[in-house]
Structures are given as C-alpha cells and as structure tokens.
Design an enzyme around this catalytic site. Structure first.
Site, mmCIF file in Angstrom:
data_model
loop_
_atom_site.group_PDB
_atom_site.id
_atom_site.type_symbol
_atom_site.label_atom_id
_atom_site.label_comp_id
_atom_site.label_asym_id
_atom_site.label_seq_id
_atom_site.Cartn_x
_atom_site.Cartn_y
_atom_site.Cartn_z
ATOM 1 C CB SER A 138 16.325 -2.178 -3.132
ATOM 2 O OG SER A 138 15.801 -2.108 -4.436
ATOM 3 C CE1 TYR A 151 19.312 -6.648 -4.259
ATOM 4 C CE2 TYR A 151 17.247 -5.568 -4.809
ATOM 5 C CZ TYR A 151 18.597 -5.499 -4.535
ATOM 6 O OH TYR A 151 19.228 -4.272 -4.528
HETATM 7 N N1 LIG Z 1 22.744 -0.080 -8.186
HETATM 8 C C1 LIG Z 1 21.461 0.009 -7.937
HETATM 9 O O1 LIG Z 1 20.676 0.392 -8.815
HETATM 10 C C2 LIG Z 1 20.908 -0.364 -6.574
HETATM 11 C C3 LIG Z 1 19.550 -0.165 -6.357
HETATM 12 C C4 LIG Z 1 19.018 -0.513 -5.135
HETATM 13 C C5 LIG Z 1 19.827 -1.026 -4.136
HETATM 14 N N2 LIG Z 1 21.158 -1.219 -4.357
HETATM 15 C C6 LIG Z 1 21.957 -1.802 -3.264
HETATM 16 O O2 LIG Z 1 23.106 -1.019 -3.048
HETATM 17 C C7 LIG Z 1 24.177 -1.847 -2.539
HETATM 18 C C8 LIG Z 1 25.436 -1.626 -3.383
HETATM 19 O O3 LIG Z 1 25.173 -2.082 -4.702
HETATM 20 P P1 LIG Z 1 25.985 -1.569 -5.982
HETATM 21 O O4 LIG Z 1 24.979 -1.176 -6.986
HETATM 22 O O5 LIG Z 1 27.043 -0.620 -5.586
HETATM 23 O O6 LIG Z 1 26.607 -2.981 -6.472
HETATM 24 P P2 LIG Z 1 27.971 -3.356 -7.212
HETATM 25 O O7 LIG Z 1 28.505 -2.222 -7.998
HETATM 26 O O8 LIG Z 1 27.686 -4.645 -7.903
HETATM 27 O O9 LIG Z 1 28.992 -3.616 -5.980
HETATM 28 C C9 LIG Z 1 28.696 -4.643 -5.073
HETATM 29 C C10 LIG Z 1 29.679 -4.645 -3.932
HETATM 30 O O10 LIG Z 1 29.262 -5.649 -2.989
HETATM 31 C C11 LIG Z 1 30.323 -6.591 -2.807
HETATM 32 N N3 LIG Z 1 29.765 -7.927 -2.593
HETATM 33 C C12 LIG Z 1 28.962 -8.661 -3.408
HETATM 34 N N4 LIG Z 1 28.671 -9.840 -2.838
HETATM 35 C C13 LIG Z 1 29.300 -9.866 -1.649
HETATM 36 C C14 LIG Z 1 29.402 -10.804 -0.592
HETATM 37 N N5 LIG Z 1 28.826 -12.015 -0.645
HETATM 38 N N6 LIG Z 1 30.147 -10.480 0.511
HETATM 39 C C15 LIG Z 1 30.751 -9.289 0.571
HETATM 40 N N7 LIG Z 1 30.720 -8.360 -0.384
HETATM 41 C C16 LIG Z 1 29.998 -8.644 -1.483
HETATM 42 C C17 LIG Z 1 31.192 -6.506 -4.049
HETATM 43 O O11 LIG Z 1 32.509 -6.960 -3.709
HETATM 44 P P3 LIG Z 1 33.568 -7.431 -4.849
HETATM 45 O O12 LIG Z 1 33.833 -6.212 -5.687
HETATM 46 O O13 LIG Z 1 34.783 -7.858 -4.099
HETATM 47 O O14 LIG Z 1 32.901 -8.508 -5.621
HETATM 48 C C18 LIG Z 1 31.097 -5.010 -4.347
HETATM 49 O O15 LIG Z 1 31.996 -4.285 -3.536
HETATM 50 C C19 LIG Z 1 23.656 -3.295 -2.591
HETATM 51 O O16 LIG Z 1 23.202 -3.681 -1.321
HETATM 52 C C20 LIG Z 1 22.487 -3.213 -3.565
HETATM 53 O O17 LIG Z 1 21.541 -4.216 -3.338
HETATM 54 C C21 LIG Z 1 21.718 -0.892 -5.557
#
Ligand SMILES: NC(=O)c1ccc[n+]([C@@H]2O[C@H](COP(=O)([O-])OP(=O)(O)OC[C@H]3O[C@@H](n4cnc5c(N)ncnc54)[C@H](OP(=O)(O)O)[C@@H]3O)[C@@H](O)[C@H]2O)c1
Length: 243
Positions: A138, A151
C-alpha cells in the site's frame, strides 16, 4: 495451461486480477473468505469466455488451515505446478494508535503479514521454476495516513519480506515483487463516498482515484514473461499519490 493463485479474488483488485490473468491465457485459482457467490461469479465470467478457473475458501488469517488448503490446490492442479501466487487478500481498519486494541492489531497482522508469509511457505513446493509471486502492499507505507498505522506497518513488513523472498527464492528462479496501490475504487475499509473520493482525488497528481483494473494490469504483467526481468521491486500504482 499456466495456473496462478489469487487470494481475495472475489471482489476488488483480486477479482479484476483474476479476469485480467484469464484474458492473458492463465488459469486461475481464486480464493474468497466469506463471499462465495461473488467468487463464483468471477469463475463463471472466466469459464464463459473459455478460460479455466476455480474458487476455494481460505481465511488468510488462519495459518492452521494452510495444510488442507494446499491439498485442495494440489487437487485442482492435478499434474500441473503453480506459475504464480498473488498475496492480495486484505481488509482496512481506521483507528488511531491511541485506541487500537490488541485484537485489532493481531487481526491485521495475521492477514497482512503472517498469512502471506506462511501461505507462501506452504505453496512454495508446488511452484515451478520461473514462477512469480506478487504481494499487495500500500502507498500508506510511504505516506503516513491518519488512522491506519498497524495496517501500514504490516504492509511495510510485507515489502521487506518481498525482498527477502526474492533473494531466497532466486535459486529456484522464482521472482517476487510487491505492488503498492494508492487510492483505488473498491470496498476496502467500507469503500468510497463522494467526500472521501474528492479528498483522495485531490491528493493524487492525476486528479482521480484509480480503478481496480489499472492495478490488475500491473499485477498480471509481473506474473507473466512481460515482467520477466523485474524482481525484488515495490511498484507503486497510484497515479502519483501524495507526491
Ligand atoms: N483499494 C485500495 O485503495 C487499496 C490501496 C492500497 C492497498 N490495497 C490492498 O489491495 C488488496 C486488495 O484490496 P481491495 O481494495 O481489492 O479490497 P476489497 O475490495 O475489500 O476485497 C478484499 C478481498 O480480500 C478478501 N479477504 C478479506 N479478508 C480476508 C481474509 N481474512 N482471508 C481471506 N480473504 C480475505 C475478501 O474476501 P470476501 O469477498 O470473501 O470477503 C475480498 O476478496 C488488499 O491487500 C489491500 O490492502 C488496496
């Protein structure tokens, strides 16, 4: 067919990455934690266009389940080996350091650092020479952002771990990189509302938030030969966040 695993592939960046990988001819094992129906939708989208995909349940915060998860992966792979692993699953939590509980701290650590460490260890024997691992970190590792200290600290740890993995797995010709998104339109941390999106866009040089597909294309590039000489890097995909 080259097969890759994407954790957290039911929604957001993980789902977009699964679709992009399939478009590039990779077979996909995507995992979900609680949202089986959404994972099945991604699988159906891939198979409907002639690709190969399967969804498996996995709580990345529960290392005790990794041995049985590996067996399920072996069953899906058959005689194949893994060509890639994306440690993507994650969740956000806003709470200042002054009020973070030990339970919240441990939960974030388990999913964002301990989970990727031991899941990679569990799946390493299934990986073929030339495989590629991508760890999602991130931009909050570079810019101190209010309320996300644990985080961001664990994501920072994952960036360090990325370099150590690259060093230790190089002998097996396995590359390891981190992709560090900025503000991306997903459901992370409760998602965006208009005011939050306007704020994040104003903090981004390109004047908007990013879309999950824009991160997915970079991850897919790192998983394939297009990224074949990129190793041990953290690549920020953020449109110029807080520069
Ligand atoms: N969006 C942003 O702005 C952003 C910025 C920086 C970094 N990131 C990173 O990018 C990655 C993806 O994030 P996203 O934005 O796509 O999030 P998201 O839309 O909230 O999706 C999260 C995904 O992770 C799964 N998940 C959550 N907790 C879990 C656990 N304990 N075990 C297994 N799976 C789990 C969820 O599964 P379910 O659907 O089954 O709940 C879902 O598939 C993350 O690592 C996040 O920290 C995102």
């Amino acid at each position: 067919m080259n097969m890759v695993i994407i954790t957290g592939g039911s929604r957001g960046i993980g789902a977009s990455t699964a679709l992009e990988c399939a478009r590039r001819g990779l077979g996909v094992i995507l995992t979900y934690n609680s949202q089986a129906a959404k994972a099945d939708q991604v699988v159906s989208q891939i198979t409907a266009s002639g690709g190969k995909a399967a969804a498996l349940q996995l709580d990345v915060g529960d290392t005790r389940s990794f041995a049985s998860f590996r067996k399920e992966v072996e069953r899906v792979l058959g005689s194949d080996q893994l060509a890639g692993l994306v440690n993507n699953a994650g969740y956000g939590l806003y709470n200042p350091i002054a009020t973070v509980t030990e339970t919240e701290f441990d939960g974030l650590m388990n999913v964002h650092l301990k989970g990727p460490f031991f899941l990679t260890q569990a799946l390493l024997p299934l990986m073929k020479p030339g495989a590629s691992i991508v760890n999602l970190t991130s931009a909050t590792t570079r810019v101190a952002t209010a309320g996300v200290a644990p985080y961001a600290a664990f994501k920072g740890g994952l960036e360090v771990l990325t370099r150590y993995m690259a060093k230790e797995f190089g002998e097996q010709r396995i590359r390891v990189n981190a992709v560090s998104p900025g503000a991306i339109r997903t459901e992370l941390g409760g998602g965006l509302n208009d005011a939050f999106e306007t704020l994040l866009a104003s903090q981004t040089a390109l004047g908007r938030v990013g879309e999950p597909e824009e991160v997915a294309r970079v991850i897919a590039t790192l998983l394939t030969e297009d990224g074949g000489w990129i190793n041990a890097q953290t690549i920020e995909v953020a449109g110029g966040y807080n520069i």
